[in-house]
Design an enzyme around this catalytic site. Structure first.
Site, mmCIF file in Angstrom:
data_model
loop_
_atom_site.group_PDB
_atom_site.id
_atom_site.type_symbol
_atom_site.label_atom_id
_atom_site.label_comp_id
_atom_site.label_asym_id
_atom_site.label_seq_id
_atom_site.Cartn_x
_atom_site.Cartn_y
_atom_site.Cartn_z
ATOM 1 N N SER A 97 28.364 -30.154 27.139
ATOM 2 C CA SER A 97 29.807 -29.309 26.959
ATOM 3 C C SER A 97 30.483 -29.723 27.266
ATOM 4 C CB SER A 97 29.482 -27.444 27.823
ATOM 5 O OG SER A 97 28.268 -26.907 28.100
ATOM 6 N N THR A 171 36.482 -25.491 29.551
ATOM 7 C CA THR A 171 35.191 -26.085 30.157
ATOM 8 C C THR A 171 36.161 -28.046 29.834
ATOM 9 O OG1 THR A 171 33.056 -25.329 29.072
ATOM 10 C CG2 THR A 171 33.422 -28.174 29.424
ATOM 11 N N LEU A 345 4.769 -22.082 35.307
ATOM 12 C CA LEU A 345 4.672 -22.977 36.318
ATOM 13 C C LEU A 345 5.055 -21.795 37.838
ATOM 14 C CD1 LEU A 345 5.839 -25.501 34.732
ATOM 15 C CD2 LEU A 345 7.428 -26.026 36.231
ATOM 16 N N GLU A 370 30.742 -19.507 22.362
ATOM 17 C CA GLU A 370 30.873 -20.105 21.079
ATOM 18 C C GLU A 370 30.175 -18.828 20.032
ATOM 19 O OE1 GLU A 370 32.388 -22.563 20.725
ATOM 20 O OE2 GLU A 370 32.077 -23.596 22.194
ATOM 21 N N THR A 372 28.892 -14.279 20.965
ATOM 22 C CA THR A 372 28.199 -14.317 21.164
ATOM 23 C C THR A 372 26.842 -13.502 20.699
ATOM 24 O OG1 THR A 372 28.754 -12.247 21.035
ATOM 25 C CG2 THR A 372 29.360 -12.921 22.637
#
Length: 391
Positions: A97, A171, A345, A370, A372
């Protein structure tokens, strides 16, 4: 005939040129040295320490604005940029990002729509990582509907612009030296190059995230931020500007999501081969092998799709609807791969000693930003039917 390669079952590497492989190995080595040993600790603490140093290092390997040409940018192919995104997100979505916002949003906007003075003034320093950029589009009340943004820019009597408004989930915001901010004007939506040291500009960091924790996320507050007349991006008016930037960034996500999926798949394979139950490795049970086979099919189909879109971008033939196709498919499948890996796991899947839950929670953000799922479904629905269902 070459032997079957579990790491590349479709032989996709045969599509790559030596230069592509060199880019991939450079980014993979950097991420392995500078991110993987520390990222679990960063994630647990909810911080990305040394982000400015990391940015300079990423600039040093040519990863910032790498698909752009000139102004200190690498001029790499779309496929090479995609491979870099895959390797960065294989380490952590937050690192990818950082690079995506820097190169595909902030730098791309200036490169495509800026004046020559704006390009010369900002792009070389951003390409080197000296200056970090952010991209202000989403607002507290307007995400999928950017046309309704409330941030407003008006001219005063002297010709300056005065910006007021708020942006959210940005961001790089609190560490950025420059912000590309989109605002309403009397002439329509315009983009502005905003130095973050301007009076009235602030970027409080957003805390208490359960996703993208190794990433800087901020709010942008613009309180009578005064800019000169030439701060506006001169070559675009309207939503075409920010949406074209988003399309470029979404392309990187098509690749990046497969990096997160690959890491979780590899963790699941390694675990299944060594974890014993009922006297033998769990990878020897049919249900576990069925999970691994399905994960491998979707992982490598997604990588092949990313390659296809990259070749189309390099040929100048990639359409926004095709980017939506890739983003919608690859992020959804990546999340499913991570969740399936978690089941293999077992209880260890929720531990930060393994990468699976970190990637799964990161991808919940990637699924939303970016564009939905619903927005990309509607983009494809309109393309398939010719009918607009957005409203």
């Amino acid at each position: 005939m070459a032997p079957f390669d579990p790491a590349d079952p479709l032989g996709i590497d045969d599509l790559l040129e030596p230069e592509d492989l060199a880019v991939r190995e450079t980014v993979r080595a950097w991420a392995g040295d500078r991110v993987l040993p520390y990222v679990a600790e960063w994630y647990e603490s909810g911080e990305l320490p040394g982000i400015r140093e990391l940015a300079r290092e990423l600039g040093g390997i040519g990863a910032l604005g790498m698909s752009l040409s000139g102004y200190g940018c690498a001029g790499a192919s779309a496929v090479q940029y995609g491979l870099a995104c895959l390797e960065l997100e294989a380490a952590d979505s937050g690192i990818r990002s950082l690079v995506s916002v820097q190169g595909s949003l902030a730098m791309y906007a200036i490169h495509r729509f800026g004046s020559e003075e704006q390009k010369q003034g900002w792009l070389p320093r951003m390409a080197s990582g000296e200056v970090i950029g952010c991209f202000g589009l989403t607002e507290p009340d307007h995400g999928s509907d950017p046309a309704a943004m409330r941030t407003y820019a008006k001219r005063d009597a002297g010709g300056d612009w005065v910006l007021n408004g708020r942006k959210m989930w940005i961001t790089n915001g609190s560490v950025a030296g420059v912000a590309v901010v989109w605002a309403q004007t009397e002439d329509g939506i315009r983009g502005f190059v905003v130095p973050t040291d301007r009076p009235g500009f602030s970027a409080p960091e957003i805390k208490h995230k359960w996703s993208l924790r190794a990433s800087v996320t901020s709010e942008l507050v613009l309180d009578d931020v005064r800019l000169p007349a030439d701060a506006v991006l001169p070559e675009v008016t309207g939503l075409k500007g920010p949406l074209s930037c988003l399309s470029h960034a979404r392309y990187g996500i098509v690749w990046g999501a497969m990096g997160a999926a690959r890491t979780c798949f590899e963790a699941a394979v390694d675990y299944a081969k060594t974890r014993e139950q009922f006297g033998r490795p769990i990878g020897g049970f049919q249900l576990t092998q069925a999970k691994l086979a399905d994960m491998a099919v979707e992982l490598h189909k997604g990588i092949l799709l990313a390659h296809h879109l990259g070749r189309r971008m390099d040929a100048g033939r990639l359409r926004p609807e095709q980017v939506s196709f890739g983003k919608l498919n690859n992020v959804r499948e990546a999340i499913d791969i991570c969740r399936t890996a978690r089941t293999i796991l077992g209880a260890n899947g929720i531990s930060l000693e393994y990468p699976v839950m970190r990637h799964a929670t990161n991808l919940e953000s990637v699924l939303t930003y970016e564009g939905t799922v619903e927005m990309h479904q509607l983009v494809l629905g309109k393309a398939l039917t010719g009918l607009d269902a957005f409203r």
